[in-house]
Design a protein around this motif. Structure first.
Motif, PDB file in Angstrom:
ATOM      1  N   LEU A  53       8.924 -10.092  -8.864  1.00 17.41           N
ATOM      2  CA  LEU A  53       8.064  -9.214  -7.901  1.00 17.41           C
ATOM      3  C   LEU A  53       7.555 -10.134  -6.630  1.00 17.41           C
ATOM      4  CD1 LEU A  53       7.657  -6.416  -7.212  1.00 17.41           C
ATOM      5  CD2 LEU A  53       5.338  -6.521  -8.242  1.00 17.41           C
ATOM      6  N   ALA A  54       7.084 -11.081  -7.139  1.00 17.97           N
ATOM      7  CA  ALA A  54       6.918 -12.045  -5.929  1.00 17.97           C
ATOM      8  C   ALA A  54       8.127 -12.708  -5.132  1.00 17.97           C
ATOM      9  CB  ALA A  54       6.119 -13.275  -6.420  1.00 17.97           C
ATOM     10  N   GLU A  55       9.183 -12.798  -5.918  1.00 17.98           N
ATOM     11  CA  GLU A  55      10.255 -13.284  -4.901  1.00 17.98           C
ATOM     12  C   GLU A  55      10.863 -12.301  -4.293  1.00 17.98           C
ATOM     13  OE1 GLU A  55      13.361 -15.338  -7.265  1.00 17.98           O
ATOM     14  OE2 GLU A  55      12.089 -16.446  -8.317  1.00 17.98           O
ATOM     15  N   ASP A  77       2.330 -14.361  -1.756  1.00 23.94           N
ATOM     16  CA  ASP A  77       1.445 -15.483  -1.934  1.00 23.94           C
ATOM     17  C   ASP A  77       0.532 -15.324  -3.051  1.00 23.94           C
ATOM     18  OD1 ASP A  77       2.959 -16.751   0.129  1.00 23.94           O
ATOM     19  OD2 ASP A  77       1.305 -16.206   1.746  1.00 23.94           O
ATOM     20  N   GLN A  78      -0.243 -14.269  -3.345  1.00 24.04           N
ATOM     21  CA  GLN A  78      -1.234 -13.759  -4.335  1.00 24.04           C
ATOM     22  C   GLN A  78      -0.634 -14.000  -5.633  1.00 24.04           C
ATOM     23  OE1 GLN A  78      -4.581 -13.185  -3.893  1.00 24.04           O
ATOM     24  NE2 GLN A  78      -4.401 -13.889  -1.639  1.00 24.04           N
ATOM     25  N   LEU A  79       0.794 -13.387  -5.496  1.00 21.63           N
ATOM     26  CA  LEU A  79       1.336 -13.278  -6.732  1.00 21.63           C
ATOM     27  C   LEU A  79       1.780 -14.694  -7.213  1.00 21.63           C
ATOM     28  CD1 LEU A  79       3.433 -10.025  -6.294  1.00 21.63           C
ATOM     29  CD2 LEU A  79       1.719 -10.310  -8.075  1.00 21.63           C
ATOM     30  N   LEU A  80       2.096 -15.569  -6.377  1.00 18.76           N
ATOM     31  CA  LEU A  80       2.443 -16.787  -6.866  1.00 18.76           C
ATOM     32  C   LEU A  80       1.210 -17.644  -7.150  1.00 18.76           C
ATOM     33  CD1 LEU A  80       5.456 -17.347  -4.226  1.00 18.76           C
ATOM     34  CD2 LEU A  80       5.654 -16.961  -6.512  1.00 18.76           C
ATOM     35  N   LYS A  81       0.128 -17.451  -6.556  1.00 14.12           N
ATOM     36  CA  LYS A  81      -1.160 -18.017  -7.084  1.00 14.12           C
ATOM     37  C   LYS A  81      -1.312 -18.342  -8.585  1.00 14.12           C
ATOM     38  CE  LYS A  81      -4.439 -17.438  -3.535  1.00 14.12           C
ATOM     39  NZ  LYS A  81      -5.650 -16.759  -2.991  1.00 14.12           N
ATOM     40  N   GLY A  82      -0.868 -17.414  -9.435  1.00  9.70           N
ATOM     41  CA  GLY A  82      -0.783 -17.552 -10.707  1.00  9.70           C
ATOM     42  C   GLY A  82      -2.600 -17.986 -11.315  1.00  9.70           C
ATOM     43  N   SER A  86      -4.239  -9.374 -11.950  1.00 14.84           N
ATOM     44  CA  SER A  86      -3.125  -8.521 -12.259  1.00 14.84           C
ATOM     45  C   SER A  86      -2.497  -8.456 -10.948  1.00 14.84           C
ATOM     46  CB  SER A  86      -3.818  -7.207 -12.623  1.00 14.84           C
ATOM     47  OG  SER A  86      -4.505  -6.640 -11.787  1.00 14.84           O
ATOM     48  N   THR A  87      -1.323  -7.704 -11.185  1.00  8.79           N
ATOM     49  CA  THR A  87      -0.541  -7.411  -9.938  1.00  8.79           C
ATOM     50  C   THR A  87      -1.279  -6.520  -8.908  1.00  8.79           C
ATOM     51  OG1 THR A  87       1.352  -7.439 -11.304  1.00  8.79           O
ATOM     52  CG2 THR A  87       1.632  -6.369  -9.336  1.00  8.79           C
ATOM     53  N   TYR A  88      -2.016  -5.472  -9.425  1.00  8.95           N
ATOM     54  CA  TYR A  88      -2.758  -4.715  -8.579  1.00  8.95           C
ATOM     55  C   TYR A  88      -3.699  -5.321  -7.840  1.00  8.95           C
ATOM     56  CZ  TYR A  88      -6.078  -1.408  -7.026  1.00  8.95           C
ATOM     57  OH  TYR A  88      -7.093  -0.508  -6.288  1.00  8.95           O
ATOM     58  N   GLU A  89      -4.519  -6.455  -8.505  1.00 13.70           N
ATOM     59  CA  GLU A  89      -5.517  -7.118  -7.880  1.00 13.70           C
ATOM     60  C   GLU A  89      -4.870  -7.851  -6.617  1.00 13.70           C
ATOM     61  OE1 GLU A  89      -7.118  -8.901 -11.254  1.00 13.70           O
ATOM     62  OE2 GLU A  89      -8.461  -7.386 -11.463  1.00 13.70           O
TER      63      GLU A  89
END
Length: 172
Positions: A53-55, A77-82, A86-89
């Motif tokens: 999803l991040a890509e 960017d938020q998803l790639l932070k790791g 959650s995805t929602y957050e």
């Protein structure tokens, strides 16, 4: 001479405000159309693609530089932070971070936040279904935005100029 310059500045300032408001009303339908387009691309990515999803969000954001694409870039960017969010957050933080830079309103934000609750947490078919529903809701909002544009864009421009003229007349 000073009164003339002051009056001109007042008219310019109020005209600028009127044109700014008119610009937001004019930009909203265009940004809604872009958002719907990006969500359709995301739906295709989810249904047929193999990218995370991040890509997929980063790929959508790289297509062009707009306020709406920045939402997708911030989401990526938020998803790639790791950081364990959650995805929602991650999507919620991205939306909160970039929302003020768009001409979109609360109704669109609600639609996106509802969609983000499903993204990454259900199967592909369910996500595709929710993306379709979100696009349909955004289409209704786009139609309302076009009606609002037709009704208010010219009014904001005119009111900005006329307010400045009225203030100058009252100051004289």
């Amino acid at each position: 001479m000073m009164k003339l310059i002051g009056g001109l500045l007042v008219i310019l300032a109020t005209s600028w405000l009127g044109f700014t408001f008119a610009g937001r009303v004019r930009d909203r339908p265009k940004q809604l159309r872009q958002l719907r387009s990006y969500l359709a691309i995301l739906k295709t990515e989810i249904e047929y693609g193999t990218r995370p999803l991040a890509e997929a969000c980063a790929s959508i954001a790289s297509q062009e530089e707009t306020a709406v694409s920045r939402l997708f870039q911030a989401s990526a960017d938020q998803l790639l932070k790791g950081d364990g969010s959650s995805t929602y957050e991650c999507f919620k933080r991205a939306i909160e971070q970039e929302w003020q830079r768009t001409a979109l309103q609360q109704a669109e934000q609600t639609v996106l936040l509802q969609l983000c609750q499903v993204l990454g947490s259900s199967d592909r078919q369910d996500q595709a279904h929710h993306l379709t529903m979100a696009c349909n809701q955004l289409e209704l909002e786009e139609n309302r935005a076009r009606e609002e544009q037709d009704r208010y864009e010219k009014m904001y421009k005119t009111m900005g100029v006329l307010t400045g003229v009225l203030l100058v007349i009252l100051m004289i």
